[in-house]
Scaffold this motif. Structure first.
Motif, short mmCIF file in Angstrom:
data_model
loop_
_atom_site.label_atom_id
_atom_site.label_comp_id
_atom_site.label_asym_id
_atom_site.label_seq_id
_atom_site.Cartn_x
_atom_site.Cartn_y
_atom_site.Cartn_z
N VAL A 155 23.63 71.56 -17.25
CA VAL A 155 23.02 70.70 -18.28
C VAL A 155 23.91 69.49 -18.56
O VAL A 155 23.87 68.92 -19.65
N GLY A 210 24.08 66.58 -16.91
CA GLY A 210 23.61 65.27 -16.43
C GLY A 210 23.45 64.26 -17.56
O GLY A 210 23.31 64.63 -18.73
N LEU A 211 23.45 63.00 -17.21
CA LEU A 211 23.38 61.93 -18.21
C LEU A 211 21.97 61.73 -18.77
O LEU A 211 21.81 61.19 -19.86
N THR A 222 19.49 59.73 -17.82
CA THR A 222 19.22 58.30 -18.05
C THR A 222 17.73 57.98 -18.19
O THR A 222 17.37 57.02 -18.84
N ARG A 223 16.89 58.84 -17.59
CA ARG A 223 15.45 58.57 -17.70
C ARG A 223 14.97 58.69 -19.14
O ARG A 223 13.90 58.23 -19.49
N GLU A 263 17.99 68.39 -22.56
CA GLU A 263 17.68 69.82 -22.44
C GLU A 263 17.37 70.44 -23.80
O GLU A 263 16.88 71.56 -23.89
N VAL A 279 26.74 74.67 -17.67
CA VAL A 279 27.69 73.63 -17.25
C VAL A 279 27.40 72.42 -18.13
O VAL A 279 26.36 71.79 -17.99
N GLN A 283 31.84 70.14 -17.12
CA GLN A 283 31.92 69.28 -15.94
C GLN A 283 32.48 67.96 -16.47
O GLN A 283 31.79 67.25 -17.21
N LEU A 299 29.63 64.22 -11.40
CA LEU A 299 29.73 63.89 -9.96
C LEU A 299 28.59 64.49 -9.16
O LEU A 299 28.66 64.56 -7.94
N GLY A 300 27.55 64.96 -9.85
CA GLY A 300 26.39 65.47 -9.13
C GLY A 300 26.16 66.95 -9.33
O GLY A 300 27.03 67.68 -9.82
N LEU A 301 24.96 67.39 -8.93
CA LEU A 301 24.56 68.79 -9.15
C LEU A 301 25.47 69.76 -8.40
O LEU A 301 25.85 70.82 -8.93
N ALA A 344 28.52 70.16 -10.33
CA ALA A 344 28.26 70.93 -11.57
C ALA A 344 28.30 72.42 -11.26
O ALA A 344 28.92 73.21 -11.99
N GLY A 384 18.56 72.85 -15.95
CA GLY A 384 18.28 72.83 -17.38
C GLY A 384 17.11 71.97 -17.81
O GLY A 384 16.76 71.95 -19.00
N ASP A 385 16.50 71.25 -16.88
CA ASP A 385 15.36 70.41 -17.28
C ASP A 385 14.12 70.71 -16.45
O ASP A 385 13.16 69.94 -16.46
P1 UTP Z 1 18.88 65.27 -12.80
O1 UTP Z 1 18.63 65.01 -11.39
O2 UTP Z 1 17.68 65.36 -13.70
O3 UTP Z 1 19.91 64.14 -13.32
O4 UTP Z 1 19.72 66.59 -12.92
P2 UTP Z 1 20.29 63.65 -14.76
O5 UTP Z 1 21.51 62.82 -14.61
O6 UTP Z 1 20.41 64.79 -15.73
O7 UTP Z 1 19.03 62.76 -15.26
P3 UTP Z 1 18.58 61.27 -14.90
O8 UTP Z 1 18.10 61.31 -13.47
O9 UTP Z 1 19.76 60.35 -15.11
O10 UTP Z 1 17.48 61.00 -15.88
C1 UTP Z 1 19.13 67.88 -12.79
C2 UTP Z 1 19.91 68.89 -13.61
O11 UTP Z 1 21.27 68.93 -13.17
C3 UTP Z 1 22.16 68.64 -14.23
C4 UTP Z 1 21.31 67.93 -15.29
O12 UTP Z 1 21.80 68.14 -16.60
C5 UTP Z 1 19.93 68.54 -15.09
O13 UTP Z 1 19.74 69.72 -15.86
N1 UTP Z 1 23.30 67.82 -13.73
C6 UTP Z 1 23.09 66.71 -12.96
C7 UTP Z 1 24.59 68.20 -14.05
O14 UTP Z 1 24.81 69.21 -14.74
N2 UTP Z 1 25.65 67.44 -13.59
C8 UTP Z 1 25.46 66.33 -12.82
O15 UTP Z 1 26.47 65.68 -12.43
C9 UTP Z 1 24.14 65.96 -12.51
#
Ligand code: UTP
Length: 288
Positions: A10, A12-13, A15-16, A27, A55, A103, A107-109, A112, A130-131
């Motif tokens: 969970v 991720g930034l 951004t959408r 989330e 995470v 995390q 740096l990406g899934l 994570a 988480g989404d």
């Molecule tokens: P998304 O691909 O939806 O990326 O990540 P994001 O950054 O959260 O959202 P946008 O694209 O900027 O809107 C899928 C899942 O992986 C987690 C996110 O929190 C989400 O649940 N994730 C993604 C991480 O935990 N760390 C990361 O570095 C990237």
């Protein structure tokens, strides 16, 4: 492939969902009255998984709070006699054991998931993004656990997408002969936006993975978007061990995307008897 732990990234930034996600983790946005993450924890719990590791990242601490016991709130609801809400609040805070790891950089899934290594240790484990919401009678991750156990193999969740949506997903190239109903040997996986996709079987946010994936992730170089991609590590894993794709039974909503989020709210809202008549009347009025 006995699974007792789940990793829920969970960090991720989101951004959408800016600007809202600047202050509240996406989330935690509610689908009707429960945060997305509630449904996801519930899915793991219904599949028999009791230990969850989130995470997280800076600013996402409220996710852990959500699963904590809030004595003050419980006492308040008890005194008020609001037993239904009290039951709901109690249930989720006691159902699962929640852990978290940070995390430190997004740096990406793949990265994570690697952050959860110490918590998982040497066991196979589940990953639920988480989404990503999956609405199913039998929890999607539980369906996948059965497949993993039966075939002693890593499993990724797949669903069919229409032609015009293929470019939004990682796509599976399955062996033409299925292993069983809904179960496919994965020949290849291709990243989003490939011009010549091998099928319409898209990868979504549910996985059953062996601990070996951590070693592979350690040496996975940044890929698309400069991020450490889980798909790249899965491609390497598939060289060592046949990965299976499983077409789960159920519907899936991308709650990290504005349309998917509104869609899930509408569909889950229409299931509520107290909301359904008003929602239907509103929709009818809007269509006139
Ligand atoms: P998304 O691909 O939806 O990326 O990540 P994001 O950054 O959260 O959202 P946008 O694209 O900027 O809107 C899928 C899942 O992986 C987690 C996110 O929190 C989400 O649940 N994730 C993604 C991480 O935990 N760390 C990361 O570095 C990237």
């Amino acid at each position: 492939m006995k699974v007792t732990k789940a990793v829920i990234p969970v960090a991720g930034l989101g951004t959408r969902f800016l600007p809202a996600s600047k202050v509240v983790a996406k989330e935690l946005f509610p689908i009707v009255d429960r945060p997305t993450i509630h449904y996801i924890a519930e899915e793991a719990w219904r599949a028999g998984i009791r230990q969850l590791v989130f995470v997280t990242a800076s600013g996402k601490g409220a996710i852990e709070d959500y699963f904590d016991i809030d004595n003050g709130l419980e006492l308040f609801l008890e005194k008020k006699g609001d037993l239904e809400r009290l039951r709901m609040i109690r249930e989720i805070s006691r159902a699962v054991e929640v852990h978290s790891v940070r995390q430190k950089q997004q740096l990406g899934l793949g990265h994570a998931i690697l952050s959860a290594r110490n918590f998982i240790g040497d066991e196979p484990f589940a990953v639920l993004l988480g989404d990503d919401l999956v609405d199913a009678k039998k929890p999607c991750i539980g369906q996948m656990m059965q497949v993993a156990e039966k075939y002693k193999a890593p499993v990724i969740a797949a669903f069919r997408v229409p032609e015009d949506k293929i470019e939004r997903y990682g796509i599976i190239d399955p062996d033409p002969r299925p292993v069983a109903k809904r179960v496919w040997n994965v020949r290849r996986m291709v990243e989003k936006k490939r011009i010549d996709p091998p099928s319409n079987l898209a990868i979504i946010g549910r996985y059953i993975l062996p601990a070996r994936i951590f070693d592979i992730l350690e040496s996975t170089q940044p890929g698309v978007g400069g991020e450490i991609q889980l798909t790249d590590a899965l491609i390497a894993l598939n060289q060592e061990h046949q990965i299976l794709a499983y077409e789960f039974e159920g519907d899936r909503y991308d709650a990290g995307d504005i349309f998917g989020f509104i869609q899930a709210n509408l569909i889950y809202g229409l299931r509520r008897p107290e909301l359904k008549p008003r929602l239907l009347a509103l929709l009818k009025q809007l269509c006139e």
